[in-house]
Design a protein around this motif. Structure first.
Motif, PDB file in Angstrom:
ATOM      1  N   TYR A  77      -1.335  11.911  12.868  1.00  0.00           N
ATOM      2  CA  TYR A  77      -0.875  11.998  11.129  1.00  0.00           C
ATOM      3  C   TYR A  77       0.647  12.006  10.472  1.00  0.00           C
ATOM      4  N   TYR A  78       1.347  11.012  10.951  1.00  0.00           N
ATOM      5  CA  TYR A  78       2.226  10.132  10.648  1.00  0.00           C
ATOM      6  C   TYR A  78       2.599   9.274  10.113  1.00  0.00           C
ATOM      7  N   SER A  79       2.358   8.734   8.762  1.00  0.00           N
ATOM      8  CA  SER A  79       2.618   7.108   8.696  1.00  0.00           C
ATOM      9  C   SER A  79       3.983   6.865   8.023  1.00  0.00           C
ATOM     10  N   PRO A  80       4.270   6.349   8.544  1.00  0.00           N
ATOM     11  CA  PRO A  80       6.282   6.021   8.043  1.00  0.00           C
ATOM     12  C   PRO A  80       5.863   5.647   6.406  1.00  0.00           C
ATOM     13  N   ASP A  81       6.673   5.079   6.081  1.00  0.00           N
ATOM     14  CA  ASP A  81       6.903   4.012   4.716  1.00  0.00           C
ATOM     15  C   ASP A  81       6.672   2.289   5.425  1.00  0.00           C
ATOM     16  N   THR A  82       6.114   1.214   5.114  1.00  0.00           N
ATOM     17  CA  THR A  82       5.774   0.676   5.750  1.00  0.00           C
ATOM     18  C   THR A  82       6.800  -0.548   3.733  1.00  0.00           C
ATOM     19  N   ASP A  83       7.470  -1.717   4.498  1.00  0.00           N
ATOM     20  CA  ASP A  83       7.613  -2.547   4.270  1.00  0.00           C
ATOM     21  C   ASP A  83       6.593  -3.753   3.913  1.00  0.00           C
ATOM     22  N   LEU A  84       5.007  -3.702   3.315  1.00  0.00           N
ATOM     23  CA  LEU A  84       4.589  -4.749   3.278  1.00  0.00           C
ATOM     24  C   LEU A  84       4.885  -6.331   2.983  1.00  0.00           C
TER      25      LEU A  84
END
Length: 70
Positions: free
Chosen positions: A19-26
């Motif tokens: 459930y953890y979704s880190p902030d990803t710099d796409l």
């Protein structure tokens, strides 16, 4: 004993990973992968493959003929 505590910790870790979704710099990820956004996506990556249809016609033999009983 102790199995309950270990299992509870495994479940906690599994839920965190699920459930953890880190902030990803796409944008940064795209740069690292070397992707060029200016390319057109409509091009087929297999267009450069050689045409083997002549070989398919030449060597396409029906194997059932070899095993027929006379």
């Amino acid at each position: 004993m102790g199995r309950g505590r270990a299992k509870a910790k495994q479940i906690k870790v599994a839920r965190k990973l699920k459930y953890y979704s880190p902030d990803t710099d796409l944008d940064r990820l795209q740069q690292e992968l070397g992707s060029d956004s200016r390319k057109s996506d409509s091009s087929d990556p297999y267009d450069d493959d050689p045409d083997y249809s002549a070989y398919a016609d030449k060597y396409n033999v029906d194997d059932d003929d070899e095993y027929e009983d006379d």
